[in-house]
Structures are given as C-alpha cells and as structure tokens.
Design a protein around this motif. Structure first.
Motif, short mmCIF file in Angstrom:
data_model
loop_
_atom_site.label_atom_id
_atom_site.label_comp_id
_atom_site.label_asym_id
_atom_site.label_seq_id
_atom_site.Cartn_x
_atom_site.Cartn_y
_atom_site.Cartn_z
N MET A 166 0.84 -1.20 0.00
CA MET A 166 0.00 0.00 0.00
C MET A 166 0.88 1.25 0.00
SD MET A 166 -3.01 1.04 2.73
CE MET A 166 -3.87 -0.49 2.40
N PRO A 167 0.56 2.25 -0.82
CA PRO A 167 1.39 3.46 -0.86
C PRO A 167 1.32 4.23 0.45
CG PRO A 167 -0.65 3.77 -2.08
CD PRO A 167 -0.59 2.32 -1.74
N ASP A 168 2.21 5.17 0.62
CA ASP A 168 2.26 5.99 1.82
C ASP A 168 1.17 7.06 1.73
OD1 ASP A 168 3.00 7.15 4.17
OD2 ASP A 168 4.72 8.21 3.34
N LEU A 169 -0.03 6.71 2.19
CA LEU A 169 -1.17 7.61 2.08
C LEU A 169 -1.18 8.62 3.22
CD1 LEU A 169 -3.96 4.97 1.32
CD2 LEU A 169 -2.68 6.33 -0.34
N LYS A 170 -1.70 9.81 2.92
CA LYS A 170 -1.99 10.78 3.97
C LYS A 170 -3.48 10.66 4.29
CE LYS A 170 -2.16 15.72 5.07
NZ LYS A 170 -1.91 17.11 4.57
N ILE A 171 -3.82 10.33 5.53
CA ILE A 171 -5.20 10.03 5.91
C ILE A 171 -5.61 10.87 7.10
CG2 ILE A 171 -6.78 8.23 6.72
CD1 ILE A 171 -4.84 6.18 5.41
N LYS A 172 -6.76 11.50 6.98
CA LYS A 172 -7.38 12.17 8.14
C LYS A 172 -8.81 11.67 8.22
CE LYS A 172 -8.77 16.60 10.16
NZ LYS A 172 -8.37 16.18 11.52
N GLN A 214 -8.78 0.64 1.06
CA GLN A 214 -8.19 -0.55 1.68
C GLN A 214 -7.51 -0.26 3.01
OE1 GLN A 214 -5.72 -2.19 -1.42
NE2 GLN A 214 -7.47 -3.02 -2.54
N TRP A 215 -7.30 1.00 3.31
CA TRP A 215 -6.69 1.37 4.59
C TRP A 215 -7.68 1.22 5.75
CZ3 TRP A 215 -9.40 5.35 6.83
CH2 TRP A 215 -10.21 6.10 5.97
N MET A 216 -8.98 1.11 5.46
CA MET A 216 -9.98 0.98 6.51
C MET A 216 -10.15 -0.49 6.90
SD MET A 216 -13.03 3.75 6.09
CE MET A 216 -13.76 3.09 4.60
N ASP A 217 -10.46 -0.73 8.17
CA ASP A 217 -10.69 -2.09 8.63
C ASP A 217 -12.19 -2.42 8.69
OD1 ASP A 217 -11.42 -0.54 10.78
OD2 ASP A 217 -9.91 -1.34 12.15
N GLN A 218 -13.04 -1.50 8.19
CA GLN A 218 -14.48 -1.73 8.11
C GLN A 218 -14.97 -1.24 6.76
OE1 GLN A 218 -15.50 0.66 11.61
NE2 GLN A 218 -16.07 -1.21 12.71
N ASN A 219 -16.20 -1.61 6.40
CA ASN A 219 -16.79 -1.09 5.18
C ASN A 219 -18.30 -1.23 5.26
OD1 ASN A 219 -17.26 -3.93 4.23
ND2 ASN A 219 -15.03 -3.88 4.04
N TRP A 220 -18.97 -0.58 4.31
CA TRP A 220 -20.42 -0.71 4.20
C TRP A 220 -20.76 -1.67 3.06
CZ3 TRP A 220 -24.83 -0.07 6.59
CH2 TRP A 220 -26.01 -0.21 5.84
N PRO A 221 -21.66 -2.64 3.26
CA PRO A 221 -22.20 -3.01 4.57
C PRO A 221 -21.15 -3.81 5.35
CG PRO A 221 -23.01 -4.52 2.90
CD PRO A 221 -22.17 -3.50 2.18
N THR A 222 -21.26 -3.77 6.65
CA THR A 222 -22.41 -3.48 7.48
C THR A 222 -22.20 -2.22 8.33
OG1 THR A 222 -21.47 -4.92 9.17
CG2 THR A 222 -23.06 -5.93 7.68
N THR A 223 -21.00 -1.68 8.32
CA THR A 223 -20.70 -0.52 9.16
C THR A 223 -20.73 0.75 8.32
OG1 THR A 223 -19.26 -1.86 10.58
CG2 THR A 223 -19.00 0.53 10.70
N ASP A 224 -21.48 1.74 8.81
CA ASP A 224 -21.51 3.05 8.13
C ASP A 224 -20.22 3.78 8.50
OD1 ASP A 224 -22.30 5.26 6.70
OD2 ASP A 224 -23.70 5.99 8.22
N CYS A 225 -19.17 3.47 7.77
CA CYS A 225 -17.81 3.87 8.13
C CYS A 225 -17.31 5.10 7.38
CB CYS A 225 -16.86 2.71 7.89
SG CYS A 225 -16.95 2.08 6.19
#
Length: 275
Positions: free
Chosen positions: A1-7, A124-135
């Motif tokens: 995964m590239p070096d993303l800037k995430i807020k 892909q940096w998130m550990d959740q997704n919709w469905p089922t979590t409104d992330c």
C-alpha cells in the motif's frame, strides 16, 4: 500500500468523507499555465438526492444487502457526489446501461448507496466497510470505484484555486472538505457560505464530499489577478431540494484558500477519444 496521507472524521448521517491523499495522484496534476478562465457549468442530470430519510423514500437497506438491518441515513456523501458527477459526464443511455436511472430519485439514491459501498471497499486502509458498518469513505475511493465500473478511465487532482478554475472549464469535480456546524443552515436565497457570520469559529462537524458543478463568477483584481473573494463556485449537496438553493450552495475561492490544506479535489474523466 502506498504511503497515504489520511485524516479520518467522525461519520455523521449527513457526513461521511475522510481525507485520503495518495502521492501517486500528483503525477496527474497539471500546474496552472495561464489558461483563460470563464464561467462554466456542468449541472448533474440526476435529481437532487437525499442521503437521509431513506425509509420515507422507500429505501430499505435490508433488501439491498444481505445481513443488514434497515437504516434511515448513511454517511454516503462520496457515493452521492460520484453519482452526480457521472450523471453530468455520460448520456442517459450509458447511465441506464450502468444501472443508473436519472429519472427516478429513489432509484438513483439506491445506486449511490451501492457506489458508497464499493468506495468503502476500495479504501483498503480501513478495517471496516459498508455493509455493514456506516464507516464513511473517500473521494479517492469513489474515483477508484467509478473506474472499476468502466465509467471513467482516469482521474486527476487539483491543488490550487487556479487549477480548480482551470479544470472547471472541462468538467465538474469531486470536492472533499471539512464541514462546519454553522454551514448546516445556509443564509439567503443564494446559499453563499461566505454570508454565514463567524462560520470559522464554529466546530467542525465532520468531513463532507460534494460535487462542484459550476464556476459561476470569475472576477479579477485591479492588478489582473483572480479575485478570490469575488470568484464563486457552485456545489451540489445531497440533502433534498429544500436545502440551500434547490439543493446546491455557493462559496468563494477565499473559503477554498482558507481551507485548501484540508480539501481534496479530484476530477474523474474520460479519455478524449470517448467524448
């Protein structure tokens, strides 16, 4: 995964955008080179959408996704913005072939929710997704989702007010930005954020993704430079037609300049040979 800037921002029924910057997208960024700037408009053909009151619209997420309960709102602003942009980029037949019915606001909102789900999986940096979590999701995620569906073949980024105005000469953009609590109720018939008193002093409620549909007004200073305070852009929101000016609002480039480091601008587009 590239070096993303995430807020990451807190996800809200009206808000669900996270700021994600991929340094690789800068390879597709073109510095402003003095191109002429004039008013331009790329109005969506899809009706004004509503990411809230889903049940009242007859939208049941339990029927759209397996193992999901019905919810009355989703932080799906990225999917909604992507839907609006795509409706301005393609003709009705192409959109219908992609499953998007621009004549039916409920069907279009369902399509936007599906796009939101797709975008949340592309982040892909998130550990959740919709469905089922409104992330929530990101502008980058929704651009990747549109590309995977063959509805765009590339996307570029703008990093300055002049690049934003230049890119608006050729099409609309996705804009992710912090949303201040004072902005929930726009002032006046023009719905100009600049007219809301002391908005800078209000707390940030979350992150919001919007579709920039127009460069409405271009003004220059006496020195011949762009006048940020008097140059106005229009953005489409997804909180029904009763919000703002028929579902849209405006802001000056002065606001963009103040918040530039917290805003990401992406322009999904098609190869010239397909226009």
């Amino acid at each position: 995964m590239p070096d993303l800037k995430i807020k990451k921002y807190e996800v809200h029924p009206k808000l669900g955008r996270h700021l994600v910057l991929d340094p690789r997208t800068l390879a597709y960024q073109r510095p402003y080179a003095g191109e002429p700037l004039k008013p331009a408009e790329w109005e969506p053909t899809v009706p004004v959408l509503d990411q809230e009151d889903l049940l009242a619209q007859g939208i049941r997420t339990s029927e759209m996704f397996q193992g999901v309960e019905d919810v009355d709102a989703l932080g799906s602003c990225t999917g909604n913005s992507g839907t609006e942009l795509i409706s301005a980029l393609h003709d009705a037949k192409t959109l219908a072939d992609a499953g998007l019915d621009i004549t039916d606001p409920v069907a279009a909102e369902k399509w936007a929710i599906g796009l939101y789900s797709d975008a949340s999986h592309r982040d892909q940096w998130m550990d959740q997704n919709w469905p089922t979590t409104d992330c929530g999701s990101s502008g980058l995620g929704v651009a990747k989702a549109l590309r995977s569906r063959g509805l765009i073949d590339q996307y570029g980024t703008a990093t300055s007010a002049l690049e934003l105005c230049r890119d608006l000469q050729h099409g609309g953009l996705l804009a992710g930005m912090p949303w201040f609590k004072a902005w929930f109720e726009p002032v006046g018939s023009s719905a100009l954020l600049d007219d809301i008193p002391d908005w800078e002093k209000s707390p940030i409620a979350g992150g919001h993704e919007l579709y920039v549909s127009a460069l409405e007004q271009v003004r220059q200073t006496a020195a011949g430079r762009i006048d940020y305070k008097r140059t106005i852009i229009r953005l489409r929101n997804h909180w029904t037609r009763s919000w703002g000016d028929n579902g849209s609002f405006r802001m000056s480039l002065a606001i963009y300049q103040k918040l530039r480091k917290q805003i990401d601008l992406l322009q999904p587009r098609l190869d010239a040979s397909r226009h």
